[in-house]
Design a protein around this motif. Structure first.
Motif, mmCIF file in Angstrom:
data_model
loop_
_atom_site.group_PDB
_atom_site.id
_atom_site.type_symbol
_atom_site.label_atom_id
_atom_site.label_comp_id
_atom_site.label_asym_id
_atom_site.label_seq_id
_atom_site.Cartn_x
_atom_site.Cartn_y
_atom_site.Cartn_z
ATOM 1 N N GLY A 23 60.148 -3.812 101.917
ATOM 2 C CA GLY A 23 61.439 -3.148 101.786
ATOM 3 C C GLY A 23 62.561 -3.774 102.609
ATOM 4 O O GLY A 23 63.696 -3.302 102.555
ATOM 5 N N MET A 24 62.268 -4.816 103.374
ATOM 6 C CA MET A 24 63.308 -5.467 104.176
ATOM 7 C C MET A 24 64.269 -6.246 103.284
ATOM 8 O O MET A 24 63.864 -6.815 102.278
ATOM 9 C CB MET A 24 62.677 -6.484 105.159
ATOM 10 N N GLN A 25 65.531 -6.281 103.694
ATOM 11 C CA GLN A 25 66.510 -7.141 103.036
ATOM 12 C C GLN A 25 66.285 -8.562 103.538
ATOM 13 O O GLN A 25 66.104 -8.782 104.725
ATOM 14 C CB GLN A 25 67.932 -6.687 103.384
ATOM 15 N N ASP A 26 66.309 -9.517 102.636
ATOM 16 C CA ASP A 26 66.046 -10.905 103.019
ATOM 17 C C ASP A 26 67.348 -11.662 103.246
ATOM 18 O O ASP A 26 67.586 -12.705 102.669
ATOM 19 C CB ASP A 26 65.191 -11.602 101.966
ATOM 20 N N GLY A 27 68.191 -11.130 104.133
ATOM 21 C CA GLY A 27 69.440 -11.802 104.470
ATOM 22 C C GLY A 27 69.215 -12.747 105.630
ATOM 23 O O GLY A 27 68.087 -13.079 105.983
ATOM 24 N N GLY A 28 70.301 -13.176 106.227
ATOM 25 C CA GLY A 28 70.204 -14.049 107.389
ATOM 26 C C GLY A 28 70.130 -15.507 106.999
ATOM 27 O O GLY A 28 70.231 -15.884 105.837
ATOM 28 N N THR A 29 69.946 -16.336 107.999
ATOM 29 C CA THR A 29 69.897 -17.780 107.802
ATOM 30 C C THR A 29 68.615 -18.185 107.101
ATOM 31 O O THR A 29 67.529 -17.767 107.492
ATOM 32 C CB THR A 29 69.967 -18.490 109.170
ATOM 33 N N ALA A 30 68.745 -19.006 106.081
ATOM 34 C CA ALA A 30 67.551 -19.535 105.413
ATOM 35 C C ALA A 30 66.775 -20.356 106.431
ATOM 36 O O ALA A 30 67.353 -21.045 107.268
ATOM 37 C CB ALA A 30 67.953 -20.393 104.223
ATOM 38 N N ASN A 31 65.465 -20.245 106.400
ATOM 39 C CA ASN A 31 64.651 -20.969 107.373
ATOM 40 C C ASN A 31 63.375 -21.491 106.738
ATOM 41 O O ASN A 31 63.018 -21.116 105.633
ATOM 42 C CB ASN A 31 64.348 -20.078 108.587
ATOM 43 N N LEU A 32 62.717 -22.347 107.465
ATOM 44 C CA LEU A 32 61.468 -22.957 107.012
ATOM 45 C C LEU A 32 60.320 -22.552 107.936
ATOM 46 O O LEU A 32 59.388 -23.329 108.144
ATOM 47 C CB LEU A 32 61.622 -24.486 106.981
ATOM 48 N N ASP A 33 60.401 -21.357 108.502
ATOM 49 C CA ASP A 33 59.391 -20.904 109.459
ATOM 50 C C ASP A 33 57.997 -20.914 108.844
ATOM 51 O O ASP A 33 57.808 -20.530 107.688
ATOM 52 C CB ASP A 33 59.708 -19.491 109.953
ATOM 53 N N LYS A 34 57.039 -21.352 109.647
ATOM 54 C CA LYS A 34 55.633 -21.409 109.242
ATOM 55 C C LYS A 34 54.777 -21.105 110.465
ATOM 56 O O LYS A 34 55.281 -20.959 111.567
ATOM 57 C CB LYS A 34 55.281 -22.805 108.726
ATOM 58 N N LEU A 35 53.485 -21.062 110.267
ATOM 59 C CA LEU A 35 52.553 -20.887 111.370
ATOM 60 C C LEU A 35 51.739 -22.162 111.526
ATOM 61 O O LEU A 35 51.168 -22.656 110.560
ATOM 62 C CB LEU A 35 51.597 -19.721 111.102
ATOM 63 N N PHE A 36 51.692 -22.691 112.736
ATOM 64 C CA PHE A 36 50.872 -23.855 113.039
ATOM 65 C C PHE A 36 49.602 -23.356 113.708
ATOM 66 O O PHE A 36 49.653 -22.584 114.667
ATOM 67 C CB PHE A 36 51.626 -24.806 113.983
ATOM 68 N N ILE A 37 48.477 -23.749 113.167
ATOM 69 C CA ILE A 37 47.197 -23.310 113.718
ATOM 70 C C ILE A 37 46.309 -24.518 113.986
ATOM 71 O O ILE A 37 46.155 -25.388 113.137
ATOM 72 C CB ILE A 37 46.501 -22.284 112.783
ATOM 73 N N ARG A 38 45.773 -24.548 115.178
ATOM 74 C CA ARG A 38 44.861 -25.632 115.571
ATOM 75 C C ARG A 38 43.425 -25.140 115.414
ATOM 76 O O ARG A 38 43.087 -24.053 115.877
ATOM 77 C CB ARG A 38 45.110 -26.047 117.019
ATOM 78 N N LEU A 39 42.624 -25.958 114.759
ATOM 79 C CA LEU A 39 41.211 -25.634 114.539
ATOM 80 C C LEU A 39 40.379 -26.880 114.842
ATOM 81 O O LEU A 39 39.931 -27.579 113.927
ATOM 82 C CB LEU A 39 40.987 -25.169 113.098
ATOM 83 N N PRO A 40 40.186 -27.172 116.117
ATOM 84 C CA PRO A 40 39.440 -28.384 116.481
ATOM 85 C C PRO A 40 38.050 -28.418 115.842
ATOM 86 O O PRO A 40 37.362 -27.401 115.763
ATOM 87 C CB PRO A 40 39.330 -28.295 118.008
ATOM 88 N N ARG A 41 37.687 -29.575 115.369
ATOM 89 C CA ARG A 41 36.371 -29.840 114.783
ATOM 90 C C ARG A 41 36.091 -29.088 113.483
ATOM 91 O O ARG A 41 34.958 -29.066 113.018
ATOM 92 C CB ARG A 41 35.263 -29.591 115.810
ATOM 93 N N ALA A 42 37.108 -28.465 112.898
ATOM 94 C CA ALA A 42 36.915 -27.781 111.613
ATOM 95 C C ALA A 42 37.038 -28.801 110.482
ATOM 96 O O ALA A 42 37.773 -29.775 110.588
ATOM 97 C CB ALA A 42 37.940 -26.674 111.444
ATOM 98 N N ARG A 43 36.321 -28.554 109.395
ATOM 99 C CA ARG A 43 36.385 -29.433 108.223
ATOM 100 C C ARG A 43 37.632 -29.097 107.408
ATOM 101 O O ARG A 43 37.809 -27.960 106.977
ATOM 102 C CB ARG A 43 35.137 -29.274 107.381
ATOM 103 N N GLU A 44 38.471 -30.094 107.195
ATOM 104 C CA GLU A 44 39.748 -29.877 106.528
ATOM 105 C C GLU A 44 39.591 -29.238 105.148
ATOM 106 O O GLU A 44 40.328 -28.316 104.799
ATOM 107 C CB GLU A 44 40.525 -31.192 106.420
#
Length: 106
Positions: A23-44
């Motif tokens: 229900g949020m309004q999607d106003g504001g500055t357009a962005n490219l926000d993402k989540l960076f997650i590190r998973l050492p030794r995991a199989r891609e």
């Protein structure tokens, strides 16, 4: 690494992010926000399968403050995307993952 648990954790975090932005309004500055997650030794291939199964998107392993995965959490553009990443990151952190929100204005 328990890939089934990883998939379930991604799904739970995604659901929390969706609920938080419902229900949020999607106003504001357009962005490219993402989540960076590190998973050492995991199989891609397994990590990418889990991300896709959770309904999220990631092109592949990237190098940014180490090796990890830049996960798209929301298809929104402004406030909704920002809030989605914030909630998603908190959920994944609480589940014990090494994460960092990536913030970028478009």
């Amino acid at each position: 690494m328990d890939y089934k648990k990883f998939t379930e954790d991604l799904k739970a975090a995604h659901k929390a992010a969706q609920e938080a932005t419902e229900g949020m309004q999607d106003g504001g500055t357009a962005n490219l926000d993402k989540l960076f997650i590190r998973l050492p030794r995991a199989r891609e291939t397994k990590v990418l399968e889990a991300i896709k199964e959770a309904g999220l998107y990631c092109r592949g392993k990237r190098r940014w403050i180490g090796d990890g995965y830049m996960v798209t959490v929301s298809g929104a553009q402004g406030y909704v995307r920002e809030k989605s990443v914030t909630v998603f990151a908190a959920e994944m952190y609480e589940r014990g993952y090494e994460i960092m929100p990536y913030r970028q204005m478009d």
